[in-house]
Each structure stands twice: as structure tokens, then as C-alpha cells.
Scaffold this active site. Structure first.
Site, PDB file in Angstrom:
ATOM      1  N   CYS A  75      15.476  13.537  10.892  1.00 16.06           N
ATOM      2  CA  CYS A  75      15.092  12.541  11.898  1.00 16.06           C
ATOM      3  C   CYS A  75      14.089  13.194  12.840  1.00 16.06           C
ATOM      4  O   CYS A  75      13.642  14.316  12.609  1.00 16.06           O
ATOM      5  CB  CYS A  75      16.298  11.971  12.629  1.00 16.06           C
ATOM      6  SG  CYS A  75      17.124  13.093  13.738  1.00 16.06           S
ATOM      7  N   SER A  76      13.750  12.506  13.903  1.00 18.08           N
ATOM      8  CA  SER A  76      12.697  13.017  14.780  1.00 18.08           C
ATOM      9  C   SER A  76      13.104  14.294  15.492  1.00 18.08           C
ATOM     10  O   SER A  76      12.304  15.204  15.638  1.00 18.08           O
ATOM     11  CB  SER A  76      12.248  11.950  15.776  1.00 18.08           C
ATOM     12  OG  SER A  76      13.341  11.472  16.509  1.00 18.08           O
TER      13      SER A  76
END
Length: 100
Positions: free
Chosen positions: A7-8
Site C-alpha cells: 500500500c502507500s
């Protein structure tokens, strides 16, 4: 089976990792599962079996696939509904289907 959830920042998926580990234990599935930031993928991809991309960074799917393909790693975007509901069992099953 070694899984990477990307994810980020690696934070939103850390909760999901715990739920996936619980589902793996309940189903006698041996799985090493880690949540990482997309920026750290290159350092962790080798030796992995599956990379699952968080729905919030699906726009990076092409770049992530290009990173993992040379290592023979399967890759997909996590099911958005299962991710949103933190359904570790469903995400684990998604990874298992990719392994087939």
C-alpha cells in the site's frame, strides 16, 4: 507461501495482515505475510510468491507488475470490498487462487 501486501505507506494493510494470519492458522495454511510500502517493494520482492496491491494504489499496478514479473511473482489488486471490510480470509483466498 510468502505474501506481500503493498500500500502507500504499509499502514492500512498491517491490520489486514493480522486478520490474514488468523485465517491462515484456522485453515492450516502456512503463510508468511508482510505489509510494506510501495516504495519498499524492490527490497522485499525476491523470494515472494504473491504481491497484492492495496486498492488505494491500484493506479500503480502497471509499475508494480513490472517490478515483480522478473522474479516470477504473481500480482493482483486486492478485492476492494474484502479490503474495505478487512476480510483477511477473502484476501488470503485471493492469494491462494493466484498461486494455482
Amino acid at each position: 507461501m510468502k505474501l506481500l501486501l503493498v500500500c502507500s505507506a504499509g499502514m492500512s494493510t498491517s491490520i489486514l495482515v493480522n486478520k490474514m494470519q488468523q485465517a491462515a492458522a484456522e485453515n492450516d495454511v502456512t503463510a508468511e505475510i508482510h505489509a510494506i510500502a510501495e516504495s519498499d517493494l524492490q527490497q522485499h520482492v525476491e523470494g515472494s510468491d504473491v504481491v497484492l496491491i492495496g486498492p488505494q494504489i491500484r493506479y500503480l499496478e502497471k509499475n508494480i507488475r513490472q517490478t515483480v514479473e522478473p522474479f516470477g511473482v504473481k500480482c493482483d489488486v486486492m478485492d476492494q470490498s474484502a479490503f474495505g471490510m478487512m476480510r483477511g480470509d477473502q484476501i488470503l483466498e485471493q492469494a491462494r487462487q493466484l498461486m494455482k
